[in-house]
Design an enzyme around this catalytic site. Structure first.
Site, PDB file in Angstrom:
ATOM      1  N   GLU A   1       0.837  -1.257  -0.050  1.00 40.67           N
ATOM      2  CA  GLU A   1       0.071   0.043  -0.105  1.00 40.67           C
ATOM      3  C   GLU A   1       0.793   1.222   0.049  1.00 40.67           C
ATOM      4  O   GLU A   1       0.758   2.311  -0.667  1.00 40.67           O
ATOM      5  CB  GLU A   1      -0.960   0.180   1.385  1.00 40.67           C
ATOM      6  N   ASP A   2       1.810   1.112   0.878  1.00 38.75           N
ATOM      7  CA  ASP A   2       2.939   2.421   0.810  1.00 38.75           C
ATOM      8  C   ASP A   2       3.573   2.417  -0.228  1.00 38.75           C
ATOM      9  O   ASP A   2       4.555   3.416  -0.329  1.00 38.75           O
ATOM     10  CB  ASP A   2       3.454   2.425   2.178  1.00 38.75           C
TER      11      ASP A   2
END
Ligand code: MN
Length: 511
Positions: free
Chosen positions: A74-75
């Site tokens: 996600e990051d």
């Protein structure tokens, strides 16, 4: 902080397990380098704590590794291919599942529905995704004070309404209890404080008594030759006490299990022996002796409970159980998933899954299949299916309401005379039960017996009632049933029956 802190929580990790976790640990440090949490700590702390929670639940190395990596895609610091290549398809699958859940922010009704949907679809694929999400949420709740005030309440409410009940449904009490208490504090600070004060004063009042009692228990057990045992006491959860107070006219004097003495022994026969010893040193209170070993609760809970009156006139609840029972009551489904990862399922099949079958009738196939994609709880599949047919705004809103009523509220377990278990939301009546067994049984119900006695079909069911439905070919649902039924399934069946019948009774149109 080191990977050993995670590994030391595991029961008997192999060298390979340790290396696998170390590799993920090193990668996660690099992946989140320079990122900070709202609290100002390094972001890595969050994934580290999440992994520690998973390890303390005795989850296997694959799940722990996925916990360490759960925010890395996600990051944007890791690519999907990289995770697949370095950590394998299974870890990737879990991380991807958690990532999908995390993408959705809960803003207003529409977003809420959207997220619930994704949530369910992802969960439907593997229950470990949900457990990682619960661990992630628990750490976020533990650090909620660093989040802006306006967001705190929303996150807490969502935790209380969706995540805590799910943890409860999976019988992971260590998670549900902490999630409930942490979120209750933000959702209803006034009531929270009231209950905390109440608990503190009760504890202060009862503690000398309790310690004295534990001492006399230890002495009596030693005298009777019970050598291997552990005693401690546990305080009822804050939110759980709040809920129970609501059911008991808000009178704390009606609640007997605020503080309970726990005695953990080696064998089942020791449990009964200890029960006898308890009753010889303190007078048992009639009708408050429960044998959940011979007759486990429908969720699989096993223990002996008794309430005794001490010489000083205090009432104390005593819970007696084996280590295994203690493990199951605290970790629920998590304690069984561990065996699955270790690949020793076959060997565990008989003793372990017996508990499991009692616990969630609809997940019985979970351990029978090796492919976790097929091992989806039915009720989750049903939800994932039913949300596909939502078209209008009203449908979507109803779906969320149904969801809350049907699946996330407290459940009761009802038995057929043959011993099959049907689980229903609390507050369900005989009609709901009949349609839950089979739509034909519901449609032709003429009467019912609860625990052998004739009752009216709108009777509200209680946990572990044995219900027999009496059918007659000529019987049929009436419009009144719609008001009496509680579950959406029963209502749907009744409505469609009434609809069909209406058209049958209409005079055919002339052509
Ligand atoms: Mn996270």
């Amino acid at each position: 902080m080191a990977s050993e802190e995670i590994i030391s929580l595991l029961d008997s990790p192999t060298q390979k397990d340790k290396e696998f976790i170390q590799k993920a640990y090193d990668f996660a440090i690099k992946a989140h380098e320079g990122q900070l949490r709202k609290s100002g700590e390094p972001y890595f702390n969050h994934v580290f704590e999440t992994a520690k929670i998973l390890a303390s639940l005795q989850m296997g190395p694959t799940t722990i590794v996925a916990g360490l990596l759960h925010d890395s895609i996600e990051d944007g610091v890791a690519t999907e291919d990289y995770i697949k290549k370095e950590f394998g398809d299974e870890v990737y699958f879990l991380v991807n599942g958690v990532t999908k859940l995390g993408k959705v922010k809960y803003r207003g009704a529409e977003r809420h529905i959207e997220s619930l949907r994704k949530f369910l679809v992802a969960v439907a694929q593997d229950i470990r995704v949900l457990i990682i999400k619960l661990a992630d949420r628990l750490h976020n709740m533990r650090t909620l004070q660093y989040i802006p005030l306006v967001k705190q309440k929303r996150i807490a409410l969502e935790t209380l309404e969706i995540y805590a009940p799910l943890a409860q449904r999976l019988s992971i009490r260590v998670l549900s209890r902490e999630l409930e208490d942490l979120s209750f504090k933000y959702v209803n600070p006034t009531e929270y404080q009231k209950i905390v004060n109440l608990l503190n004063s009760k504890e202060k009042e009862a503690l000398p008594e309790l310690n004295k009692f534990i001492k006399s228990v230890k002495k009596a057990l030693a005298t009777e030759g019970v050598i291997h045992f552990k005693t401690d006491y546990r305080q009822k959860g804050i939110y759980s006490l709040y809920r129970k107070m609501q059911r008991h006219e808000n009178d704390i004097n009606n609640i007997y299990d605020i503080l309970a003495v726990r005695i953990i022994v080696d064998t089942i026969s020791d449990c009964y022996k200890v029960l006898g010893i308890m009753h010889s040193i303190a007078r048992p209170i009639p009708r408050r002796i429960k044998d959940y070993i011979a007759l486990p609760k429908p969720n699989g809970y096993k223990s002996l409970h008794t309430n005794v009156l001490t010489k000083d006139g205090a009432t104390i609840e005593v819970q007696i159980r084996t280590k295994e029972m203690q493990q199951e009551s605290e970790f629920g489904i998590a304690s069984h998933l561990f065996y699955k990862e270790k690949g020793s399922i076959k060997q565990k099949e008989n003793s372990e899954t017996r508990w499991f079958k009692q616990f969630l009738p609809r997940i019985v196939n979970y351990f029978k299949t090796t492919n976790s994609h097929e091992a989806t709880p039915h009720w989750i599949n049903e939800l994932a299916e039913s949300q596909k047919n939502l078209k209008t705004e009203k449908d979507k809103n109803n779906f969320v309401e149904d969801l809350k009523v049907d699946f996330f509220n407290e459940r009761i377990f009802i038995l057929t005379p043959k011993g099959d278990v049907v689980d229903l939301p609390r507050g369900s009546c005989v009609i709901d039960f009949a349609f839950a067994i089979h739509s034909d049984i519901g449609a032709h119900m003429s009467g019912a017996k609860i625990n052998g006695k004739m009752v009216s079909i709108d009777t509200i069911l209680k946990n572990v009632d044995i219900v027999e439905i009496i059918t007659k070919e000529s019987s049929k649902p009436s419009a009144k049933w719609l008001e009496m039924a509680k579950t959406s399934m029963a209502k749907r069946h009744i409505a469609s029956y009434l609809e069909k019948n209406k058209s049958k009774n209409q005079i055919p149109r002339q052509k």
